[in-house]
Scaffold this motif. Structure first.
Motif, short mmCIF file in Angstrom:
data_model
loop_
_atom_site.label_atom_id
_atom_site.label_comp_id
_atom_site.label_asym_id
_atom_site.label_seq_id
_atom_site.Cartn_x
_atom_site.Cartn_y
_atom_site.Cartn_z
N THR A 237 0.81 -1.22 0.00
CA THR A 237 0.00 0.00 0.00
C THR A 237 0.85 1.28 0.00
O THR A 237 0.30 2.38 -0.09
CB THR A 237 -0.93 0.01 1.22
OG1 THR A 237 -0.16 -0.21 2.40
CG2 THR A 237 -1.99 -1.07 1.10
N GLU A 238 2.18 1.14 0.11
CA GLU A 238 3.06 2.31 0.08
C GLU A 238 3.71 2.51 -1.27
O GLU A 238 4.55 3.40 -1.43
CB GLU A 238 4.13 2.18 1.17
CG GLU A 238 3.57 2.31 2.57
CD GLU A 238 4.62 2.24 3.65
OE1 GLU A 238 4.33 2.67 4.79
OE2 GLU A 238 5.75 1.74 3.38
N MET A 239 3.34 1.71 -2.26
CA MET A 239 3.81 1.97 -3.62
C MET A 239 3.20 3.29 -4.12
O MET A 239 2.18 3.75 -3.61
CB MET A 239 3.41 0.82 -4.54
CG MET A 239 4.27 -0.42 -4.41
SD MET A 239 5.91 -0.26 -5.16
CE MET A 239 5.53 -0.39 -6.92
N PRO A 240 3.81 3.92 -5.13
CA PRO A 240 3.27 5.18 -5.66
C PRO A 240 1.81 5.04 -6.09
O PRO A 240 1.39 3.99 -6.59
CB PRO A 240 4.18 5.48 -6.85
CG PRO A 240 5.48 4.84 -6.49
CD PRO A 240 5.11 3.58 -5.76
N THR B 78 12.22 15.84 6.22
CA THR B 78 11.85 15.90 4.81
C THR B 78 10.84 14.83 4.44
O THR B 78 10.75 13.78 5.09
CB THR B 78 13.11 15.74 3.93
OG1 THR B 78 12.74 15.64 2.56
CG2 THR B 78 13.90 14.49 4.32
N HIS B 79 10.10 15.10 3.35
CA HIS B 79 9.15 14.14 2.82
C HIS B 79 9.82 13.07 1.97
O HIS B 79 9.17 12.17 1.45
CB HIS B 79 8.08 14.85 1.98
CG HIS B 79 8.60 15.48 0.72
ND1 HIS B 79 9.80 16.16 0.65
CD2 HIS B 79 8.09 15.53 -0.53
CE1 HIS B 79 9.99 16.60 -0.57
NE2 HIS B 79 8.98 16.23 -1.32
N TRP C 198 10.16 11.45 6.57
CA TRP C 198 8.71 11.43 6.80
C TRP C 198 8.02 11.41 5.44
O TRP C 198 7.59 12.44 4.93
CB TRP C 198 8.30 12.66 7.60
CG TRP C 198 6.90 12.61 8.15
CD1 TRP C 198 5.82 11.98 7.62
CD2 TRP C 198 6.44 13.25 9.34
NE1 TRP C 198 4.71 12.17 8.40
CE2 TRP C 198 5.07 12.95 9.47
CE3 TRP C 198 7.06 14.05 10.29
CZ2 TRP C 198 4.30 13.44 10.53
CZ3 TRP C 198 6.29 14.53 11.34
CH2 TRP C 198 4.94 14.22 11.46
N PRO C 199 7.91 10.24 4.79
CA PRO C 199 7.35 10.17 3.43
C PRO C 199 5.85 10.45 3.43
O PRO C 199 5.14 10.11 4.39
CB PRO C 199 7.65 8.74 3.01
CG PRO C 199 7.71 7.97 4.30
CD PRO C 199 8.30 8.93 5.30
N LEU C 200 5.37 11.01 2.31
CA LEU C 200 3.96 11.35 2.19
C LEU C 200 3.29 10.69 0.99
O LEU C 200 2.17 10.20 1.10
CB LEU C 200 3.80 12.88 2.08
CG LEU C 200 4.32 13.71 3.25
CD1 LEU C 200 4.14 15.20 2.97
CD2 LEU C 200 3.62 13.32 4.54
N TYR C 201 3.92 10.68 -0.17
CA TYR C 201 3.27 10.17 -1.39
C TYR C 201 4.34 9.79 -2.40
O TYR C 201 5.54 9.81 -2.12
CB TYR C 201 2.31 11.22 -1.97
CG TYR C 201 2.94 12.57 -2.20
CD1 TYR C 201 3.60 12.86 -3.39
CD2 TYR C 201 2.89 13.57 -1.23
CE1 TYR C 201 4.19 14.09 -3.61
CE2 TYR C 201 3.47 14.81 -1.44
CZ TYR C 201 4.11 15.06 -2.64
OH TYR C 201 4.70 16.29 -2.83
N GLU D 218 7.04 8.06 -4.66
CA GLU D 218 8.01 7.02 -4.34
C GLU D 218 8.70 7.25 -3.01
O GLU D 218 9.69 6.61 -2.68
CB GLU D 218 9.06 6.94 -5.47
CG GLU D 218 10.22 7.91 -5.38
CD GLU D 218 9.88 9.38 -5.64
OE1 GLU D 218 10.80 10.22 -5.60
OE2 GLU D 218 8.70 9.71 -5.87
N GLN D 219 8.15 8.16 -2.20
CA GLN D 219 8.86 8.62 -1.01
C GLN D 219 9.00 7.55 0.08
O GLN D 219 9.97 7.57 0.85
CB GLN D 219 8.17 9.87 -0.46
CG GLN D 219 8.25 11.05 -1.42
CD GLN D 219 7.20 12.10 -1.17
OE1 GLN D 219 6.56 12.13 -0.12
NE2 GLN D 219 7.01 12.97 -2.14
N HIS D 220 8.06 6.62 0.17
CA HIS D 220 8.19 5.55 1.17
C HIS D 220 9.38 4.64 0.84
O HIS D 220 10.11 4.20 1.75
CB HIS D 220 6.90 4.74 1.26
CG HIS D 220 5.75 5.52 1.84
ND1 HIS D 220 4.91 6.26 1.05
CD2 HIS D 220 5.32 5.68 3.11
CE1 HIS D 220 4.00 6.85 1.81
NE2 HIS D 220 4.23 6.51 3.07
N LEU D 221 9.57 4.36 -0.43
CA LEU D 221 10.73 3.57 -0.82
C LEU D 221 12.01 4.35 -0.54
O LEU D 221 12.99 3.79 -0.02
CB LEU D 221 10.65 3.20 -2.30
CG LEU D 221 11.82 2.41 -2.88
CD1 LEU D 221 12.06 1.13 -2.09
CD2 LEU D 221 11.58 2.09 -4.34
#
Length: 481
Positions: free
Chosen positions: A185-188, A374-375, A394-397, A399-402
C-alpha cells in the motif's frame, strides 16, 4: 544553436523542467563544443506563473539551451471528472505525442540533427514516436537508482498479484538485489488501483523503461551501491536485458529556480545566519507536501517539547488524512489558526515558521542548519546530501516511502518517524526523532556520514569523478549515433 542537438522532453510541472535544465547545463558545461540542448515543453497542464521568468533567466545565462513550447492543450474534462490526477496527467502527455513528433521534424527541417531524445520517465508515449523517426531514446530518471530498480521490477511484481495493491493491506513486496521490502500500500499512487487508467500507464512506463537505449539516473555511484548492483546484475528485468545505466548526478536546482522568490523571507534567512553552527532543524515537505491540522499541531508540540532550534516551512493544511498534497492557494491561510495557541510567541526566540515556501537549497547550505525533516522526495534528498545535512524521513506520497526505506536501511543517513494506527505521528514521536537527530549519539553518527557523502558527491562531478566519466561515455555514444 549547434546543429547537433539533444532534445529533452520533461513531464508537465516546473520541477520536471528544472531537472531537465540542470541536466542540460551539465552536458553543456563539459561538451558545449559538440552539442546544444533543446527542451520541449507542454502547455495547459500544471503550468506555473514562474515558468516564464525561469525560462528567461536560463536563456540569458545559457544561450545554448533553447526552449520550444507546444501549442496549448487543455486537460480532458471527462478525465478530470472521472479519474485520478495521475491519470489526467498521463492522458495529457499521451495526447501531446503529435506535438513531440512535429517538433522533431521541425528541428530536422531547420537543418538540425537530433542525436538523441532524452525523455522524462513519465513521457513513455514519446518513445515509439522517436523510434519511428530513427532517433535514439534515453530516459532521464529523476529519482534514484533504487527506485529505478523497483520500477523495472514492477511488471514481475504484478505477475504474482491477483488484486490491486491498495487492497493488499499488510503485504510486503520483496524487491530485488538487497533492496528493503516495501508495504504494497506504500507503492506510488498510480500503481495502486488496477481500475484507474493511471495503472496501465504506469505498467506501460515500466515496460518502456526496459526498451530504451539507456537510462540516465540522477544519482552517483557512491551514494547507491545497493541499488546500482540490483540494476546491473540483471535481476530487475528477468528474462530480458537491462538498458545501460548512466549515473550522472547529483543534479540539484540552481539559483535561477529560487533566487527571485527569496525576497519575502529575507528576515527569516537572516535569523538563520545568526544561529549557532549545526543547531537548527529545517522542516520542509516539498512543493506540495502537507498535513492535516491535527498533524500540524502534533508537530508543533513535538518541536516545542524538544527544546531544539527550528526553521519550519508550513503549508496550508490538508482537509483530510488521505490527501497529503496541496496544489493551489498555498498562501491563503492564517498561521496562528493552525498552530497551538501561543506557539509562535512561546517559541519566537528559538524558531521560525514560514508560510508555504522558502528557498530550500539556500536554507540547507546555511551553516546553522544541522538537520532536515523531509518528505523524502528525491530532489530534496539530493539537496541534503550535497549540503551534508542528515535527515528525519517522513514520506507522504509518490516514491517517497521507498526512498525512506533506502535512506534508513541502506544508506543509513536518516531517522524514520512512525505513524500510529490513526495515521498520525504523535508529538512524542516527533520529539523523539528531533532530539535524537539534533542532540543524540545517533544524530552525531548520521551527521558524520552525511559530511563524508557530501565530499563524495562533490568528487563525482569533478574531473575524473564517476558521474563525469559516465557522462563522457554517454556523449561519445551520442556523437557516434
Amino acid at each position: 544553436m549547434n546543429p547537433e542537438t539533444i532534445v529533452m522532453y520533461p513531464a508537465p510541472g516546473i520541477g520536471h523542467m528544472i531537472s531537465m535544465v540542470e541536466l542540460g547545463k551539465l552536458i553543456l558545461r563539459h561538451h558545449s563544443t559538440d552539442l546544444s540542448v533543446t527542451i520541449l515543453l507542454t502547455a495547459g497542464c500544471m503550468d506555473s506563473p514562474s515558468v516564464d521568468s525561469y525560462i528567461a533567466s536560463i536563456s540569458r545565462s545559457h544561450p545554448a539551451i533553447s526552449f520550444v513550447r507546444f501549442p496549448a492543450l487543455a486537460e480532458d474534462p471527462e478525465m478530470v471528472r472521472r479519474h485520478s490526477r495521475p491519470a489526467v496527467v498521463f492522458d495529457f502527455i499521451n495526447r501531446n505525442a503529435p506535438n513531440f513528433r512535429r517538433s522533431l521534424l521541425e528541428i530536422a527541417a531547420g537543418g538540425g540533427r537530433v542525436r538523441a531524445a532524452v525523455i522524462d520517465m513519465f513521457c513513455g508515449s514519446a518513445l515509439p514516436v522517436a523510434r519511428e523517426l530513427g532517433v535514439p531514446v534515453y530516459y532521464f530518471y529523476t529519482s534514484g537508482a533504487s527506485d529505478l530498480a523497483a520500477f523495472l521490477f514492477f511488471p514481475t511484481i504484478l505477475e504474482k498479484l491477483d488484486k490491486s495493491l491498495k487492497d493488499q493491506q499488510g503485504v510486503l513486496l520483496n524487491l530485488p538485489g538487497g533492496l528493503p521490502p516495501l508495504k504494497a500500500t506504500e507503492m506510488p499512487e498510480p500503481t495502486l488501483d488496477k481500475d484507474d487508467p493511471a495503472f496501465s500507464n504506469m505498467h506501460e512506463f515500466c515496460f518502456f523503461l526496459a526498451k530504451s537505449d539507456g537510462i540516465l539516473v540522477n544519482t552517483f555511484e557512491e551514494l547507491e551501491p545497493t541499488g546500482l548492483r540490483a540494476l546491473t546484475s540483471g535481476v530487475c528485468v528477468p528474462g530480458g536485458p537491462t538498458p545501460p545505466i548512466f549515473c550522472i548526478g547529483p543534479l540539484v536546482s540552481g539559483p535561477e529556480s529560487w533566487a527571485t522568490h527569496s525576497i519575502g523571507v529575507q528576515d527569516d534567512l537572516a535569523w538563520l545566519d545568526r544561529q549557532p553552527s549545526n543547531r537548527v532543524l529545517f522542516l520542509c515537505f516539498g512543493s506540495r507536501g502537507t498535513f492535516t491540522a491535527a498533524q500540524v499541531k502534533e508537530i508543533a508540540i513535538g518541536l516545542e517539547q524538544s527544546g531544539q532550534l527550528f526553521f519550519w516551512v508550513l503549508k496550508r493544511p490538508a482537509s483530510n488524512e488521505i490527501s497529503k498534497q496541496v496544489h493551489t492557494n498555498l498562501f491563503e491561510f492564517n498561521l496562528e489558526s493552525v498552530l497551538p495557541d501561543g506557539f509562535l510567541e512561546r517559541t519566537r526566540d528559538r524558531g521560525r515558521v514560514v508560510k508555504s515556501w522558502a528557498p530550500q537549497v539556500e536554507v540547507l547550505t546555511k551553516e546553522s542548519v544541522g538537520g532536515f525533516m523531509t518528505h523524502c522526495g528525491w530532489n530534496s534528498v539530493l539537496e541534503a546530501v550535497v549540503a551534508g545535512v542528515p535527515m528525519i524521513a517522513w514520506p507522504l506520497y509518490a516514491e517517497q516511502h521507498l526512498n525512506r526505506n533506502i535512506l534508513v536501511e541502506n544508506m543509513r543517513m536518516a531517522i524514520a518517524v512512525e505513524e500510529g494506527g490513526d495515521g498520525i505521528v504523535g508529538w512524542k514521536g516527533v520529539e523523539r526523532a528531533v532530539t535524537e537527530l539534533m542532540a543524540g549519539e545517533g544524530g552525531k553518527e548520521l551527521r558524520e556520514k552525511s559530511l563524508r557523502m557530501k565530499e563524495k558527491a562533490k568528487e563525482a562531478l569533478q574531473e575524473g569523478g564517476s558521474s563525469l566519466n559516465n557522462l563522457a561515455k554517454l556523449v561519445d555514444i551520442w556523437k557516434a549515433s
